[in-house]
Design an enzyme around this catalytic site. Structure first.
Site, PDB file in Angstrom:
ATOM      1  N   SER A  63      -2.507  59.325 -64.773  1.00  0.00           N
ATOM      2  CA  SER A  63      -2.421  60.798 -64.798  1.00  0.00           C
ATOM      3  C   SER A  63      -1.167  61.220 -65.555  1.00  0.00           C
ATOM      4  O   SER A  63      -1.207  62.154 -66.372  1.00  0.00           O
ATOM      5  CB  SER A  63      -2.349  61.363 -63.380  1.00  0.00           C
ATOM      6  OG  SER A  63      -3.522  61.090 -62.659  1.00  0.00           O
ATOM      7  N   ALA A 160      -7.627  62.946 -64.514  1.00  0.00           N
ATOM      8  CA  ALA A 160      -6.215  62.878 -64.145  1.00  0.00           C
ATOM      9  C   ALA A 160      -5.991  63.864 -62.995  1.00  0.00           C
ATOM     10  O   ALA A 160      -6.586  64.939 -62.983  1.00  0.00           O
ATOM     11  CB  ALA A 160      -5.343  63.258 -65.328  1.00  0.00           C
ATOM     12  N   LYS A 161      -5.129  63.489 -62.055  1.00  0.00           N
ATOM     13  CA  LYS A 161      -4.836  64.419 -60.956  1.00  0.00           C
ATOM     14  C   LYS A 161      -3.687  65.332 -61.377  1.00  0.00           C
ATOM     15  O   LYS A 161      -2.534  65.133 -60.988  1.00  0.00           O
ATOM     16  CB  LYS A 161      -4.500  63.647 -59.673  1.00  0.00           C
ATOM     17  CG  LYS A 161      -5.755  63.188 -58.924  1.00  0.00           C
ATOM     18  CD  LYS A 161      -5.446  62.504 -57.627  1.00  0.00           C
ATOM     19  CE  LYS A 161      -5.218  63.437 -56.464  1.00  0.00           C
ATOM     20  NZ  LYS A 161      -6.456  63.985 -55.898  1.00  0.00           N
ATOM     21  N   LEU A 162      -4.025  66.313 -62.213  1.00  0.00           N
ATOM     22  CA  LEU A 162      -3.032  67.256 -62.720  1.00  0.00           C
ATOM     23  C   LEU A 162      -2.894  68.389 -61.714  1.00  0.00           C
ATOM     24  O   LEU A 162      -3.900  68.998 -61.322  1.00  0.00           O
ATOM     25  CB  LEU A 162      -3.482  67.849 -64.054  1.00  0.00           C
ATOM     26  CG  LEU A 162      -3.895  66.864 -65.155  1.00  0.00           C
ATOM     27  CD1 LEU A 162      -4.333  67.625 -66.403  1.00  0.00           C
ATOM     28  CD2 LEU A 162      -2.746  65.930 -65.477  1.00  0.00           C
ATOM     29  N   TYR A 166      -5.600  72.122 -59.835  1.00  0.00           N
ATOM     30  CA  TYR A 166      -5.933  72.410 -58.440  1.00  0.00           C
ATOM     31  C   TYR A 166      -5.937  73.895 -58.099  1.00  0.00           C
ATOM     32  O   TYR A 166      -6.345  74.274 -56.999  1.00  0.00           O
ATOM     33  CB  TYR A 166      -5.054  71.566 -57.493  1.00  0.00           C
ATOM     34  CG  TYR A 166      -5.635  70.170 -57.423  1.00  0.00           C
ATOM     35  CD1 TYR A 166      -6.513  69.811 -56.416  1.00  0.00           C
ATOM     36  CD2 TYR A 166      -5.406  69.263 -58.441  1.00  0.00           C
ATOM     37  CE1 TYR A 166      -7.117  68.565 -56.394  1.00  0.00           C
ATOM     38  CE2 TYR A 166      -6.003  68.011 -58.439  1.00  0.00           C
ATOM     39  CZ  TYR A 166      -6.859  67.666 -57.411  1.00  0.00           C
ATOM     40  OH  TYR A 166      -7.471  66.445 -57.407  1.00  0.00           O
TER      41      TYR A 166
END
Ligand code: PPE
Length: 309
Positions: A63, A160-162, A166
């Protein structure tokens, strides 16, 4: 209660969690230019263990790569930092939050491009408990279809955990709770099923298990991977395919997976009862083995656990 202050790890050392205060000019605060992970801690017969820690840290670094962040820690460094944090945090911690973010630049300038901004890396723990309600692990949660769609794979990096991604999940979560649901199902811009705001989804139909592919706009979930392995070990067929909202209405069973959500059955979608309106037999079978694995009671999956002490 011990009077030891909960500690967290930040930029290479342990600090008191309450002293982790950030400057206003932090780039990530303004624009969401940060990446994160969510990892579970379980109590096992051998002591506290972290579930699939290596895979989470690999994804964390991936990420960061997508956001062009570089920092001087390897997966192994982050694993050691995590163990250290878990040993020094609150006693009932069951969740770990690694976060890497663009901080300040030297001239305090406000610009979108984060290249001149310092990269910070931290790991903290919290108590999460059950994500969608303890009783729903058995009864099943109630979902609505969100009016917010997931961004497209062409709009952002969904693998990717951007942190910025969220905001979409937050809008969806607010809506579902305001409308009295426990959680929501999110469609993608093609109108097929993507995932939840923080969970992957699985549908059971005629004994086979279906889940949307990455092209549907979903995170490559580590729980999704664990559940797929468990299901296949049990002899179930797990098929990745695009799903429509109507297929979900007509499914026999439906469940969500995630580090926070674990394996949560779904009893209804948009007030339509799914299957029998409670946790179905295949969901139960997989959920039980998932918890046995996570709690260190299934030797087949022992390699998924990293002991902390
Ligand atoms: N999709 C999304 C969008 C997502 O955020 C998660 C994790 C998953 C799927 C499942 O991925 P995995 O945890 O690797 O199985 N969501 C994290 C954040 C939840 C939160 O509320 O914060 C989590 O479950 O930790």
């Amino acid at each position: 209660m011990s009077d030891k202050k909960p500690m967290m790890w930040m930029n290479g050392r342990l600090i008191e969690q309450e002293k982790a205060l950030l400057p206003f000019m932090t780039h990530a605060l303004h624009y969401g230019s940060a990446v994160f992970e969510g990892i579970r801690i379980y109590d096992t017969p051998q002591g506290k263990a972290v579930f699939r820690l290596h895979e989470h840290m690999v994804r964390f670094l991936n990420s960061a790569k997508v956001l062009c962040m570089s920092f001087p820690y390897t997966v192994d460094d982050l694993i050691e930092a995590t163990k250290l944090t878990v040993r020094n945090t609150i006693p009932n911690a069951d969740y770990i939050r690694p976060l890497a973010w663009y901080g300040e630049n030297e001239e305090n300038r406000i610009v979108l491009n984060p290249f001149k901004f310092k990269v910070n890396v931290a790991i903290a723990c919290a108590h999460m408990g059950t994500y969608l309600g303890k009783e729903n692990l058995e009864k099943g949660a109630r979902l609505i279809t969100s009016s917010w769609t997931k961004p497209a794979n062409t709009s952002t990096s969904l693998q990717a955990k951007l942190c910025g991604n969220y905001v979409n999940s937050i809008l969806a979560k607010i809506e579902s709770n305001q409308l009295g649901a426990d959680e929501c199902l999110m469609l993608n811009t093609n109108g097929t099923v993507a995932e939840g705001p923080g969970e992957n989804i699985f549908m059971v139909k005629d004994g086979r298990i279906f889940t949307p592919p990455l092209s549907a706009g979903v995170l490559e979930g580590i729980t999704k991977d664990s559940v797929t392995i468990i299901a296949r070990d049990k002899g179930y067929e797990v098929i990745e395919k695009e799903l429509t909202r109507s297929e979900v209405y007509m499914s026999d069973e439906f469940f969500m997976t995630g580090t926070a959500a674990e394996v949560t059955p779904i009893r209804s979608l948009d007030q339509r009862t799914i299957g029998e309106g409670k946790r179905g037999p295949i969901t139960k079978d997989i959920q039980e083995t998932f918890f046995e694995a996570a709690r260190g009671n299934d030797p087949r999956y022992q390699h998924w656990l990293t002991l902390v002490d």
